[in-house]
Write an enzyme that holds these catalytic residues in place. Sequence first.
Site, PDB file in Angstrom:
ATOM      1  CG  HIS A 161      -1.685  -1.253   1.423  1.00 14.19           C
ATOM      2  ND1 HIS A 161      -2.915  -1.519   0.856  1.00 14.19           N
ATOM      3  CD2 HIS A 161      -1.346  -2.367   2.120  1.00 14.19           C
ATOM      4  CE1 HIS A 161      -3.308  -2.729   1.214  1.00 14.19           C
ATOM      5  NE2 HIS A 161      -2.371  -3.278   1.979  1.00 14.19           N
ATOM      6  CB  SER A 282      12.485  22.953 -14.650  1.00 16.39           C
ATOM      7  OG  SER A 282      11.699  24.122 -14.775  1.00 16.39           O
ATOM      8  CE  LYS A 288      10.508  20.322 -11.288  1.00 13.25           C
ATOM      9  NZ  LYS A 288       9.577  19.427 -10.654  1.00 13.25           N
ATOM     10  CD  GLU A 295       8.449  12.527 -15.101  1.00 12.71           C
ATOM     11  OE1 GLU A 295       7.717  13.012 -14.250  1.00 12.71           O
ATOM     12  OE2 GLU A 295       9.216  13.216 -15.801  1.00 12.71           O
TER      13      GLU A 295
END
Length: 463
Positions: A161, A282, A288, A295
């Site tokens: 979980h 970024s 970043k 991804e």
Amino acid sequence: MTTVNSEKLSSARFAQATDAFVEVFTASVDFDKRMADQDIQGSIAHATMLAKCDILTDAERDDIIKGLSQIKAEIAKGEFNWSIKQEDVHMNIEARLTDLIGIAGKKLHTGRSRNDQVATDIRLYLRNEIELITAQLHRLQVAILDLADLHFDTIMPGFTHLQVAQPITFGHHLMAWFEMLVRDHERLQDCKKRLNVMPLGAAALAGTSYPIDRYLTAELLGFSRPSANSLDSVSDRDFAIEFTAAASLIMMHLSRFSEELILWSSAQFDFIELPDAFCTGSSIMPQKKNPDVPELVRGKSGRVTGHLVSLLMLMKSQPLAYNKDNQEDKEPLFDTADTLINCLRAYADMVPHINPKKENMYNSAKRGFATATDLADYLVRKGLAFRDAHEIVGLAVRLGVETQRDLSEIPLTELQKFSALISEDVFSYLSLEGSVAARNHVGGTAPETVQLAIKTARFKLNL
Ligand code: ARG
């Protein structure tokens, strides 16, 4: 009767030229030209068989092979003039062959149809793609094994979980990925076995009246046997669906790996550092470092599953035998193979450079009461029923939460308030090291077991 549509190979029946838009709409050459090599390979085998069976002369066969070899070279050099007037890869090559060698070129299609030809080409194409994919899959498996080897005893929290559950070793986690890829590999090999059957000779749908030798063509092309039913061979694309299903499962696995890498590299988890070369910054936020490769792979898994659904829907409800619908099989199939190879390659390149932050992993396991089950098991060994032990440990964890201490940090006297069965030896069970070491059965997370699993895996991969 004069034929208006005379540039087309199959045009004599038509009194009217094909509508200009329909010509574009029905053409597949823009995408099926990528099977040119397979088409030529199939044609050479077909011509060789026809000559052997005295359907062509040896001289005709030689001219055909010479012409096709020249076409192959022209295509490789980018000098071949593809034309949508010739609709698809098969007719483009045949038309050029006839330009080059004349009448013998027109004889190549004896005893054959584009229906068995295209079914053969796709199988040859997929057989080759499966080999390329398998090579990348193997690279990834080796990369995972190498990383697992370095971290067979690196402790991290295991999750259920997405909540800290029990301590595990990072090597064990990586070996879970490895096992998924073992099954993926088996599925691909299994798919290859089933698709490696030769359709040529099925012709349009009913076979051919020429005295052909299908066993010979199958042998020349490395197929295990000729297909058993002509109608089935020209129509079903189940092998392409099966391949895309196997590819979707691999992509699903890669997307799960991706999800973990993305989470682990976040500031909140901070379990790993991904290599700079596989991340981007970024354009606005200077701090970043985005996990772009995982991804993108996660995103691309959706696209491959989409192709699987496309192909299933394409095939569904088609009556026997060939229907033009099947021309729609190629784009999803090609994109599936390309996407899968690229994703596996990116992963195989990236995995060796994943840098685990051992201390953060360790501390996270410690903070999450990951050894609560070990305390319950300890009490059971001292004679308590498991449900009662579960209850007692729940109370101890509550105390830990309230006082911000791990179970191993609560002094013995306090622990003994929960159960008189607890004595000094409990601390060896409450340590993360003790917890993982105790799980040394086959399939368990103990460092020694992980080492054995890695060794077995290397042996199976012939490394
Ligand atoms: N381009 C076609 C395809 O991809 C080749 C077979 C065409 N056969 C036909 N009867 N129109 O399926």
